[in-house]
Design an enzyme around this catalytic site. Structure first.
Site, PDB file in Angstrom:
ATOM      1  CE  LYS A 237       1.342   0.905   4.020  1.00  0.00           C
ATOM      2  NZ  LYS A 237       1.520   1.890   4.982  1.00  0.00           N
TER       3      LYS A 237
ATOM      4  CE  LYS B 144       0.202  -5.104  13.255  1.00  0.00           C
ATOM      5  NZ  LYS B 144       1.576  -5.047  13.716  1.00  0.00           N
TER       6      LYS B 144
ATOM      7  CD  GLU C 164       2.973   4.035  13.801  1.00  0.00           C
ATOM      8  OE1 GLU C 164       3.646   3.037  13.552  1.00  0.00           O
ATOM      9  OE2 GLU C 164       2.698   4.893  12.957  1.00  0.00           O
TER      10      GLU C 164
ATOM     11  CG  ASP D 170       1.652   5.404   6.421  1.00  0.00           C
ATOM     12  OD1 ASP D 170       1.913   4.435   5.684  1.00  0.00           O
ATOM     13  OD2 ASP D 170       2.251   5.637   7.490  1.00  0.00           O
TER      14      ASP D 170
ATOM     15  CG  HIS E 174      -2.318  -0.513   8.445  1.00  0.00           C
ATOM     16  ND1 HIS E 174      -2.088  -1.462   7.487  1.00  0.00           N
ATOM     17  CD2 HIS E 174      -1.172   0.200   8.541  1.00  0.00           C
ATOM     18  CE1 HIS E 174      -0.846  -1.341   7.029  1.00  0.00           C
ATOM     19  NE2 HIS E 174      -0.271  -0.341   7.652  1.00  0.00           N
TER      20      HIS E 174
ATOM     21  CE  LYS F 254       4.456   7.215  10.946  1.00  0.00           C
ATOM     22  NZ  LYS F 254       4.493   5.758  11.088  1.00  0.00           N
TER      23      LYS F 254
HETATM   24  C1  BG6 Z   1       3.117   0.838   8.033  1.00  0.00           C
HETATM   25  C2  BG6 Z   1       3.127   2.329   7.946  1.00  0.00           C
HETATM   26  O1  BG6 Z   1       2.272   0.291   7.060  1.00  0.00           O
HETATM   27  O2  BG6 Z   1       2.679   0.446   9.316  1.00  0.00           O
HETATM   28  C3  BG6 Z   1       4.038   2.892   9.006  1.00  0.00           C
HETATM   29  O3  BG6 Z   1       3.579   2.729   6.654  1.00  0.00           O
HETATM   30  C4  BG6 Z   1       3.653   2.373  10.366  1.00  0.00           C
HETATM   31  O4  BG6 Z   1       4.004   4.306   8.967  1.00  0.00           O
HETATM   32  C5  BG6 Z   1       3.535   0.865  10.353  1.00  0.00           C
HETATM   33  O5  BG6 Z   1       4.636   2.766  11.291  1.00  0.00           O
HETATM   34  C6  BG6 Z   1       2.991   0.314  11.651  1.00  0.00           C
HETATM   35  O6  BG6 Z   1       3.024  -1.072  11.598  1.00  0.00           O
HETATM   36  P1  BG6 Z   1       3.323  -1.932  12.901  1.00  0.00           P
HETATM   37  O7  BG6 Z   1       3.122  -3.346  12.497  1.00  0.00           O
HETATM   38  O8  BG6 Z   1       4.712  -1.613  13.322  1.00  0.00           O
HETATM   39  O9  BG6 Z   1       2.314  -1.460  13.905  1.00  0.00           O
END
Ligand code: BG6
Length: 498
Positions: free
Chosen positions: A166, A200, A234, A253, A258, A344
């Site tokens: 993606k 996951k 995050e 993103d 997600h 972020k």
């Molecule tokens: C990615 C995003 O798809 O998923 C990132 O591009 C993000 O920005 C990440 O940090 C988070 O994934 P996970 O599995 O670390 O929670």
């Protein structure tokens, strides 16, 4: 593979699938890894392939790495070694590493399609007749079509499947155009649009939890559920991805991919079977019933200092944070708000789905008993590696009188004997793509519906509001969710396993 496994190897056409249940084996695979020296390859794909290779879960594989960088086989193996040492969740023995290293070769993109084809054919010859091809496009969206042209020019489309990262387009017209162009070369059954959140363990556990039990499904609707939160803060910032992130932002993103995908698992109707078509149909119905995302229901944020990051425009309007209220226009969910948040450089890194149940009338409890004081009962899923589920409720505080406390029943995969068998999301999904199993992948139709529902927001995004790094986002998030409150930060931590 156990000694009793049947020895017949079947070689399915890209549309067909060998049966896992019947103990069939999947054919050997040449994995062509585009973007082989990029961040995702380093952190997830090379360590994941190494683990699959060592675990005997995967068939025999050989990996052809390619990217814009100049490497030879030896320096690519050194790169992979470092990646595996740094990021693998399952350390390899020296013998396992040697075996994996031997499968790796590298072709710089500058060498052209013929050189790539030669490397793939050589790898196939080593695997024997009937090897299949898995092309993993770990490249930015703008590079995806060029890679597809390369694959066509190299004659590598037959017997292949293609895994695409993606975002799939950046709005409805670009997603439609991308799907159309990819379909010029690959059939839909060959395309695996990856959303690693669905790989996951904990995300799949939502399906097991909902549909393997009689307990919750009867109350899984607007009569009993007050609201839902999908909260993925995050702590990390841009890392080395400013070019990608500047052009993408948190909504494209994380949310379109997600968070909405997870929402579909929470909200979908029971599928007629646990198989790709049935699950896609139900997910797509959720996307079609998603109400268009209105700018007034969205808080966009940008952390203070973002403008000073390398590769970021001084006047950038890209959001590094987003919170929004979504709704589903169907009988099960009408009127139930779904609050989504991600960003972020926030206070904590967590991945929480929280279902808030309607509160009891509580008339029999005296004032001051504490009933309702700690919010509604919640069912909480934590999508972390050690996936957890918790059900919170009011119970009596020991001692005289009738005082109530918020208690919880908690489960963590890491307290079970099978904790070591958890596959990292990319490992699981690469394996599924080799098996031709689309269950956890996204369809062209699903993606296009989501972009269509995003039009009001993309046409008229509210201005970004600043937030201090290390916080939970701009203050406006509280108005957005009122009269409810964000679950995070948790008042009580998860119970630690003994
Ligand atoms: C990615 C995003 O798809 O998923 C990132 O591009 C993000 O920005 C990440 O940090 C988070 O994934 P996970 O599995 O670390 O929670």
């Amino acid at each position: 593979m156990s000694a009793s496994a049947p020895q017949t190897i079947s070689y399915p056409a890209p549309g067909a699938r060998p049966s896992r249940d019947a103990g069939e084996r999947v054919a050997p695979h040449v994995v062509t890894l585009f973007g082989a020296t990029g961040d995702l390859a380093r952190r997830k794909l090379l360590p994941g392939l190494a683990h699959l290779d060592a675990s005997s879960l995967a068939p025999d594989i050989r990996v052809v790495g390619t990217s814009l960088e100049d490497h030879d086989d030896a320096s690519f193996r050194a790169f992979a070694r470092q990646a595996v040492d740094e990021f693998s969740s399952h350390p390899l023995t020296p013998a396992q590493w040697d075996a994996f290293a031997e499968t790796l070769v590298y072709v710089p993109q500058s060498a052209g399609p013929e050189a790539l084809a030669t490397a793939v054919h050589e790898a196939e010859a080593l695997l024997g007749d009937g090897a299949l091809r898995l092309h993993y496009l770990s490249v930015p969206p703008r590079a995806a079509l060029a890679v597809i042209d390369t694959l066509r020019a190299a004659g590598l489309v037959d017997r292949s499947r293609v895994v695409m990262e993606k975002p799939f387009g950046t709005d409805l017209p670009s997603a439609v155009a991308l799907n159309h162009q990819v379909h010029q070369t690959f059939g839909e059954e060959q395309i695996f649009r990856i959303d690693h959140f669905l790989g996951k363990e904990a995300a799949q556990n939502i399906l097991a939890f909902r549909f393997a039990n009689g307990l919750f499904e009867p109350i899984w609707n607007r009569n009993f559920i007050d609201h839902v939160q999908i909260d993925i803060p995050e702590t990390l910032g841009l890392d080395r991805r400013s070019a990608f992130y500047e052009a993408t932002g948190a909504y494209k993103d994380m949310v379109v991919t997600h968070l909405f995908q997870v929402l579909a698992f929470v909200a979908m109707e029971p599928p007629t079977a646990l198989e790709p078509r049935a699950i896609s149909e139900e997910k797509n119905k959720v996307f079609r019933s998603l109400l268009p995302v209105q700018p007034g229901d969205v808080v966009r944020g940008q952390y203070v200092g973002y403008h000073d990051e390398d590769g970021v425009a001084r006047d950038s309007d890209t959001e590094t944070f987003i919170a929004l209220k979504a709704g589903l226009d169907n009988w099960r969910w009408a009127g139930v708000p779904f609050y989504l948040r991600t960003g972020k450089r926030m206070a904590e890194g967590l991945r929480i789905i929280s279902i808030a149940f309607k509160e009891a009338p509580r008339s029999m409890f005296p004032a001051g008993s504490g009933v309702g004081a700690a919010g509604p009962d919640h069912l909480t899923f934590d999508l972390a590696e050690d996936s957890k589920v918790s059900l919170s409720f009011y119970g009596k505080r020991p001692g005289p009188g009738m005082k109530l406390d918020k208690l919880s029943m908690q489960f963590s995969t890491h307290e079970t004997e099978r904790a070591g068998e958890v596959l990292e999301a990319y490992e699981r999904l690469i394996l599924d793509a080799m098996w031709g199993d689309h269950t956890l992948f996204t369809t062209a139709e699903g993606i296009e519906s989501l972009w269509e529902r995003s039009i009001p927001l993309l046409d008229d995004p509210p201005p970004v509001k600043p937030y201090a790094p290390g916080t939970w986002g701009p203050n406006a998030i509280h108005q957005l969710i009122a009269p409810h409150a964000w679950r995070l930060p948790f008042e009580r931590g998860w119970r630690q396993s003994r």
